[in-house]
Motif scaffolding. Structure first.
Motif, PDB file in Angstrom:
ATOM      1  N   VAL B  87      94.078 -19.367  63.452  1.00 55.53           N
ATOM      2  CA  VAL B  87      93.413 -19.479  64.741  1.00 55.53           C
ATOM      3  C   VAL B  87      94.542 -19.878  65.788  1.00 55.53           C
ATOM      4  CG1 VAL B  87      91.081 -20.531  64.120  1.00 55.53           C
ATOM      5  CG2 VAL B  87      92.736 -22.114  64.438  1.00 55.53           C
ATOM      6  N   GLU B  88      94.188 -19.679  66.699  1.00 56.21           N
ATOM      7  CA  GLU B  88      94.961 -19.855  68.195  1.00 56.21           C
ATOM      8  C   GLU B  88      95.318 -21.078  68.372  1.00 56.21           C
ATOM      9  OE1 GLU B  88      93.958 -17.623  71.622  1.00 56.21           O
ATOM     10  OE2 GLU B  88      95.650 -18.378  72.811  1.00 56.21           O
ATOM     11  N   ASP B  92      89.504 -23.873  68.652  1.00 56.36           N
ATOM     12  CA  ASP B  92      88.929 -22.834  67.814  1.00 56.36           C
ATOM     13  C   ASP B  92      88.660 -23.660  66.543  1.00 56.36           C
ATOM     14  OD1 ASP B  92      89.430 -20.806  69.536  1.00 56.36           O
ATOM     15  OD2 ASP B  92      91.579 -20.330  68.768  1.00 56.36           O
ATOM     16  N   THR B 145      92.054 -14.902  65.173  1.00 57.53           N
ATOM     17  CA  THR B 145      92.390 -14.894  66.463  1.00 57.53           C
ATOM     18  C   THR B 145      91.473 -14.250  67.380  1.00 57.53           C
ATOM     19  OG1 THR B 145      93.648 -12.898  66.060  1.00 57.53           O
ATOM     20  CG2 THR B 145      94.842 -15.014  65.994  1.00 57.53           C
ATOM     21  N   ASN B 146      91.391 -14.218  68.573  1.00 54.37           N
ATOM     22  CA  ASN B 146      90.400 -13.653  69.678  1.00 54.37           C
ATOM     23  C   ASN B 146      90.583 -12.207  69.208  1.00 54.37           C
ATOM     24  OD1 ASN B 146      89.015 -15.805  70.520  1.00 54.37           O
ATOM     25  ND2 ASN B 146      90.746 -16.299  72.029  1.00 54.37           N
ATOM     26  N   THR B 148      91.338  -9.887  71.487  1.00 53.25           N
ATOM     27  CA  THR B 148      91.834  -9.331  72.426  1.00 53.25           C
ATOM     28  C   THR B 148      93.051  -8.633  72.127  1.00 53.25           C
ATOM     29  OG1 THR B 148      93.137 -11.505  72.650  1.00 53.25           O
ATOM     30  CG2 THR B 148      91.049 -11.358  73.810  1.00 53.25           C
ATOM     31  N   GLY B 151      95.495 -11.142  70.562  1.00 53.99           N
ATOM     32  CA  GLY B 151      94.867 -11.693  69.454  1.00 53.99           C
ATOM     33  C   GLY B 151      95.085 -10.563  68.278  1.00 53.99           C
ATOM     34  N   ASP B 152      94.669  -9.261  68.535  1.00 49.81           N
ATOM     35  CA  ASP B 152      94.651  -8.243  67.623  1.00 49.81           C
ATOM     36  C   ASP B 152      96.234  -7.989  67.148  1.00 49.81           C
ATOM     37  OD1 ASP B 152      92.088  -7.838  67.311  1.00 49.81           O
ATOM     38  OD2 ASP B 152      92.133  -6.028  68.849  1.00 49.81           O
TER      39      ASP B 152
END
Lengths: 200, 200
Positions: B87-88, B92, B145-146, B148, B151-152
């Motif tokens: 996770v970021e 999270d 990750t999100n 976004t 994130g991607d």
């Protein structure tokens, strides 16, 4: 934050959340932000908190917040000590000082009379104002509380105490704000503007 | 605040204003509020700040924030150390723990790769993840990750590093949020929901 979060972080978030206008989500975000700050910056923040609380107190004369015994305004020789502008909060002093037009001194009440909220006259700095006035040489007391129910009531209450002492008590003028548009003024403001009209 | 305000109050307001999402007006209001707090409460607030900064640090294993050397999740015997959810942020981790369904462990990157903001892979905790995986016994790495651009990109970058090592890398499913209304879903979410449809 849940149990698996570090306890000192939870404690810090709770402290932030205890401040007015800061919810738990924002408080958590701020606590995490503190973790990303430099050690020194955090120490300085902590010191700023305790310094402000330890070193700032009410001016013995006008009750405004200051780090000295008598605040800079009360101790300024060029200010007219015969005119006292009575306000609710230290922020109001800042507002008046921004006009750069007022040369008298202030009295900060630190609240307004509000029986609904259990704020009686003895809970705000009224007796300090009276003792100040009893020392004489006061030409005028300007009631500069907000034009709200509590502000008006407080102004009326204090005026009622001072008039028998033969002191001139005035109230801020209410009317159209400068630059305001007549069409958008509320009816009470417009009525006040009409009532207090001046000869051109 | 103007010159006539007590200096410690100005300093404190500036500290509050340095926090994200807090403007100068709010900061001043908070500084005044601190003046109305009990002495003890202010001392506790200051202590909470320095305590959090001094005692909370990254877990040696998963990089989540903790006051111990190894965080409670990494040291819990019942958790499956073979599954790592990447996770970021520590927030999270809290979000996943709230589901009460995940029994693996985490890895907190403390950021996402973003060349635009000058965040290169060496600025986030990627090498800590690699060294952890090199110790063996990892069955699966979930890229959480999100969804976004950053994130991607971060998920793709890390997957690219892990796949050659023969490790199963998965990505969170994207689709309609539970309780969401189809009519209001954006087209990308709807496309993902269609693409990842399951047999009933």
């Amino acid at each position: 934050m849940a149990d698996h979060n570090a306890l000192p972080l939870i404690v810090l978030a709770e402290k932030f959340a205890s401040l007015p206008g800061i919810g738990m989500k924002t408080a958590q975000r701020l606590a995490y932000y503190v973790m990303s700050m430099e050690d020194e910056a955090v120490e300085e923040f902590a010191k700023a908190l305790t310094d402000a609380k330890r070193n700032v107190h009410s001016c013995k004369c006008c009750q405004n917040l200051t780090e000295r015994e008598i605040c800079p305004i009360c101790s300024a020789e060029e200010r007219d000590k015969g005119i006292i502008c009575v306000v609710e909060t230290p922020k109001d002093v800042t507002a008046f000082e921004r006009t750069r037009e007022y040369n008298g001194v202030y009295h900060v009440l630190h609240g307004l009379i509000s029986p609904m909220d259990n704020v009686t006259p003895d809970k705000i700095r009224v007796k300090e104002l009276l003792s100040r006035i009893s020392q004489g040489n006061i030409k005028e007391v300007i009631m500069a509380t907000n034009p709200t129910v509590e502000g008006d009531a407080t102004a009326m209450y204090i005026a009622g105490l001072l008039k028998p002492l033969g002191i001139k008590v005035t109230r801020l003028a209410f009317g159209l704000p400068v630059g305001g548009i007549l069409e958008y003024a509320d009816e009470v403001t417009l009525y006040k503007a009409l009532e207090n009209r001046n000869t051109m």
